[in-house]
Design an enzyme around this catalytic site. Structure first.
Site, PDB file in Angstrom:
ATOM      1  N   TYR A  33       0.837  -1.199   0.000  1.00 12.91           N
ATOM      2  CA  TYR A  33       0.000   0.000   0.000  1.00 12.91           C
ATOM      3  C   TYR A  33       0.869   1.244   0.000  1.00 12.91           C
ATOM      4  O   TYR A  33       2.086   1.171   0.204  1.00 12.91           O
ATOM      5  CB  TYR A  33      -0.962  -0.003   1.192  1.00 12.91           C
ATOM      6  N   LYS A 149       6.561  -1.981   1.925  1.00 16.09           N
ATOM      7  CA  LYS A 149       5.364  -1.414   2.573  1.00 16.09           C
ATOM      8  C   LYS A 149       4.183  -2.370   2.374  1.00 16.09           C
ATOM      9  O   LYS A 149       3.292  -2.118   1.557  1.00 16.09           O
ATOM     10  CB  LYS A 149       5.081  -0.014   2.010  1.00 16.09           C
ATOM     11  N   GLU A 182      12.111   2.275  14.267  1.00 18.56           N
ATOM     12  CA  GLU A 182      11.149   3.284  13.808  1.00 18.56           C
ATOM     13  C   GLU A 182       9.874   3.149  14.613  1.00 18.56           C
ATOM     14  O   GLU A 182       9.753   2.290  15.480  1.00 18.56           O
ATOM     15  CB  GLU A 182      10.866   3.110  12.310  1.00 18.56           C
ATOM     16  N   LEU A 207      11.230   1.271   7.223  1.00 16.24           N
ATOM     17  CA  LEU A 207      10.680   1.654   5.931  1.00 16.24           C
ATOM     18  C   LEU A 207      11.374   2.956   5.526  1.00 16.24           C
ATOM     19  O   LEU A 207      11.517   3.872   6.346  1.00 16.24           O
ATOM     20  CB  LEU A 207       9.167   1.894   6.066  1.00 16.24           C
TER      21      LEU A 207
END
Ligand code: PLP
Length: 287
Positions: A33, A149, A182, A207
């Site tokens: 996505y 992702k 993250e 990411l």
């Protein structure tokens, strides 16, 4: 106003928009996505998001469902039909609909594309972000391919909920080596006591955020000192400032980590400046 969703070539009323129960996204989280900010009716950093989409699809060997040029038209049309001036546009591609079987389906199965758009209250988001947010830290428990992702977000869902239940807005993952990787849906940053902006390099464990890339470009152009090196939780707690970045968060100051204030417990000037000036540096689509 009724919302509209794009599903495999058709614009449908959102309430009736559906995919098949054997869509591989539903069965296996076999899809990817992207989320793009919409601001003043323009898509922010669209090229970056579409570039990352191509990469995610390539890593998973999913064909791109339609050409980039067509995808750009669909994104704009979905934004337009939903009358979104400020908000987000979401797109998802799965490997398509096929009899449930782990092996890839035959070539004849087409990947499935869904696009939705949703308005956001920009003024309200601004007030929330300028107040700063609290984060908790949690052990990294995701697969190593977080550079893709994918829609397989269960670990992220669980830690975000854990954060909420702890009175925080985000969870920062901490790797086995003690370094922050993250956030559950953001990239993590600090500003050291020496005034150096620091974030982990996008060479593994995170990411590669599109907002992150724009903020790094900004820091360079504004001649701010920055350093792409990992930091520990203790370094973050002892930092002058901390903040998160994402298309949905832009730059959001972090004011506490695991209940301990960062700096003076208020949003810091570097994070606020990066947020205030972000759109001078991000790319906005025309019209
Ligand atoms: N890291 C994770 C795990 C995310 O889910 C996101 C955004 O959804 C980001 C980082 C930030 O990426 P971007 O700036 O491209 O929105």
């Amino acid at each position: 106003m009724s919302r509209i969703a794009y599903v495999n070539g058709r614009y449908l009323p959102h309430a009736n928009a559906a995919v098949h129960i054997e869509d591989r996204g539903y069965q296996f989280a076999d899809g990817v996505y992207e989320v793009c900010e919409v601001r003043d009716g323009r898509l922010i950093d669209e090229a970056g998001h579409l570039g990352r989409l191509r990469r995610s699809l390539g890593e998973l060997k999913i064909r791109q469902p339609i050409a980039d040029s067509a995808l750009r038209v669909v994104l704009r049309e979905t934004v337009r039909r939903n009358r979104v001036r400020d908000g987000i546009v979401y797109l998802q591609v799965t490997r398509g609909v096929a009899k449930r079987d782990h092996f890839f389906p035959p070539e004849s199965v087409k990947p499935a594309l869904v696009v939705t758009a949703r308005p956001a209250d920009r003024a309200k988001n601004e007030v929330g972000a300028l107040a700063g947010i609290k984060v908790i830290t949690v052990p990294e428990n995701r697969w190593p391919r977080v550079d893709i992702k994918t829609i397989g977000l269960l670990p992220n869902v669980l830690v975000k909920q854990q954060a909420r239940e702890a009175g925080a807005k985000e969870a920062w993952y901490v790797g086995a080596d003690g370094h922050v990787t993250e956030g559950g849906s953001t990239n993590a940053w600090i500003v050291t006591q020496e005034g150096i902006i620091r974030t982990r390099p996008a060479t593994g464990g995170i990411l590669s955020g599109i907002t992150r890339a724009t903020v790094l470009r900004m820091a360079r152009d504004l001649q701010m000192r920055f350093d792409e090196t990992p930091f520990t939780v203790d370094e973050a707690k002892g930092a002058r400032e901390a903040f998160n970045t994402a298309a949905t968060a832009i730059v959001t100051p972090v004011i506490a980590i695991d209940g301990a204030p960062v700096g003076d417990g208020k949003p810091g000037p570097v994070a606020l400046e990066l947020r205030r000036r972000f759109h001078e540096f991000a790319e906005a689509s025309d019209g």
